[in-house]
Motif scaffolding. Sequence first.
Motif, PDB file in Angstrom:
ATOM      1  N   ASP A 151       0.604  -1.332  -0.251  1.00  0.00           N
ATOM      2  CA  ASP A 151       0.044  -0.160  -0.031  1.00  0.00           C
ATOM      3  C   ASP A 151       0.620   1.247  -0.123  1.00  0.00           C
ATOM      4  O   ASP A 151       1.730   0.948   0.826  1.00  0.00           O
ATOM      5  N   ARG A 152       0.255   1.971  -0.529  1.00  0.00           N
ATOM      6  CA  ARG A 152       1.370   3.753  -0.473  1.00  0.00           C
ATOM      7  C   ARG A 152       1.701   4.668   0.317  1.00  0.00           C
ATOM      8  O   ARG A 152       1.866   4.983   0.505  1.00  0.00           O
ATOM      9  N   GLN A 166       4.596  -3.932   2.908  1.00  0.00           N
ATOM     10  CA  GLN A 166       5.612  -2.656   1.671  1.00  0.00           C
ATOM     11  C   GLN A 166       4.688  -1.525   1.161  1.00  0.00           C
ATOM     12  O   GLN A 166       4.612  -1.807   0.936  1.00  0.00           O
ATOM     13  N   GLN A 167       5.507  -1.097   2.049  1.00  0.00           N
ATOM     14  CA  GLN A 167       4.743   0.714   1.548  1.00  0.00           C
ATOM     15  C   GLN A 167       5.426   0.866  -0.009  1.00  0.00           C
ATOM     16  O   GLN A 167       6.949   0.906   0.174  1.00  0.00           O
ATOM     17  N   LEU A 211       9.652   5.297  -2.464  1.00  0.00           N
ATOM     18  CA  LEU A 211       9.354   5.529  -1.317  1.00  0.00           C
ATOM     19  C   LEU A 211       9.676   6.672  -1.393  1.00  0.00           C
ATOM     20  O   LEU A 211      11.062   7.090  -0.975  1.00  0.00           O
ATOM     21  N   ARG A 212       9.371   7.740  -1.564  1.00  0.00           N
ATOM     22  CA  ARG A 212       9.978   9.407  -0.977  1.00  0.00           C
ATOM     23  C   ARG A 212       9.017  10.143  -0.445  1.00  0.00           C
ATOM     24  O   ARG A 212       7.889   9.486   0.446  1.00  0.00           O
ATOM     25  N   ASP A 213       9.823  10.999   0.634  1.00  0.00           N
ATOM     26  CA  ASP A 213       9.766  11.921   1.357  1.00  0.00           C
ATOM     27  C   ASP A 213       9.814  13.511   0.994  1.00  0.00           C
ATOM     28  O   ASP A 213      10.905  13.686   0.692  1.00  0.00           O
ATOM     29  N   GLU A 214       8.530  13.585   1.352  1.00  0.00           N
ATOM     30  CA  GLU A 214       9.470  15.536   1.132  1.00  0.00           C
ATOM     31  C   GLU A 214      10.212  16.429   2.009  1.00  0.00           C
ATOM     32  O   GLU A 214      10.922  16.672   1.117  1.00  0.00           O
ATOM     33  N   LEU A 247      13.028   4.435  -0.352  1.00  0.00           N
ATOM     34  CA  LEU A 247      12.689   2.881  -0.210  1.00  0.00           C
ATOM     35  C   LEU A 247      12.898   3.296  -2.308  1.00  0.00           C
ATOM     36  O   LEU A 247      12.728   3.812  -2.784  1.00  0.00           O
ATOM     37  N   PRO A 248      13.969   2.476  -2.936  1.00  0.00           N
ATOM     38  CA  PRO A 248      13.967   2.517  -4.399  1.00  0.00           C
ATOM     39  C   PRO A 248      12.750   1.594  -4.815  1.00  0.00           C
ATOM     40  O   PRO A 248      12.037   0.721  -4.072  1.00  0.00           O
TER      41      PRO A 248
END
Length: 454
Positions: free
Chosen positions: A41-42, A81-82, A100-103, A109-110
Amino acid sequence: MHRFIIVGGGAGGLELATRLGDRFGSTDEKTPPKAQVTLIDRNPTHIWKPLLHEVAAGSMDPFTQELEYAAQALWHGFEFQQGELVGLNRAKKTITVGPLRDEHAGELLPERELEYDTLIVAIGSTTHFFGVEGAQQNSIALDTVGQAELFRKRLIAACMRAEHFAPEPVAAGVDDAEDEPGVDPVPRIQVAIVGAGATGVELSAELRNTAQVLSAYGLHKLDPKHDIGIVLIEAGPRILPALQERVSIATAELLTKLGVKLMTSETVAQVSRDSIHTASGKMIRADLTVWAAGIKAPAILTNLDGLPTNRLGQLTVRRTLQTEIDDNVFALGDCAACPWPGNERNVPPRAQAAHQQASFLFKSFERMLQGKPLPEYTYRDFGSLVSLGHYSAVGNLMGGLIGGNMLIEGLFARFMYMSLYRLHVAALHGYARMVLDTVAHWLRRSTAPRVKLH
């Protein structure tokens, strides 16, 4: 070891992952799992989507109701897994999960490629704006907790601002409770809700309660009923078009008593920053606009390695819930177009359908791992309930339990509506923990404001 991958942690996806993890997974290192169950899930947390109108109205604090996917995975023997589904290779039996990116921290995560033996797509639905000019830019949908929280904060800000600043002049031709005999004065704030399905109706009722509570706590000194207007706009001839007419009529009467203005047979043609234009030529003032006019499947489904979709972008599935061209890919919930024998339309996109399909697939996968043929799913319609917030609820019950179709409303309907969420909690945690959660929720409500004030 068989590898199950479930994409989407909504009501159906999370319930299925929990049951498969309990049955085939492992919660300790000493006991080897019988199958590998992975949930994608995102988002890091789960909240029951039918509750989002309460979050938007401030009557529910989402942070007390959210469930951490990672914690649920640890407790029930599956892996989380996000990330977001961005691709599928059916020949290789792999899915691609985006980075997965954080602002603030950048990439956490790649991009990943995960192998599966059985893939279950349960990514739900998104708001359908139907190409209406300005709708996506000038209105707020209620797909996520973030959107619901955004509306709640803007509502509080609008109330506080309206008390201390003179209202802006209303443009000529705007429909805003004109000065007619017996008509209430023009409201200082007007909230417009486009779409009178369950979400729109429930939000309109909940907002009336919120306006009163915000006034009681001193966040504004506006008259909750006359200064804060709520307009519900529906393109069809009646509200709740998907439900029976008598449910619609009963709900319309209750909403009218609450001071909600109903506008039916009005198709929205354009949404601007402070008004709504209809196809019939009307202009409706809207300090805040919520778009709840329909749903569609996420766009990614039309690019999943050739899997067939319908006009709403849903994956077309057989009655086994397998996609039409791939026996190893299943779909459930709002993103699946599943046949409903004896009916012209497919299984409706409701929480009860997702719950039924999750239970059905759990039993199907048990048979599959034993080498037995898969059964066919048949939707059972137990009726529909619509919450009118603190005041009441209305709906109809169907099925063998009552031997037909019965209209219910009032406290009994409200109790039945509240029990739906408790059954969802029981499916995730068991009945003992559900009872404890219910008691804890009641204790929190007894020591907190009735709506979130900040």
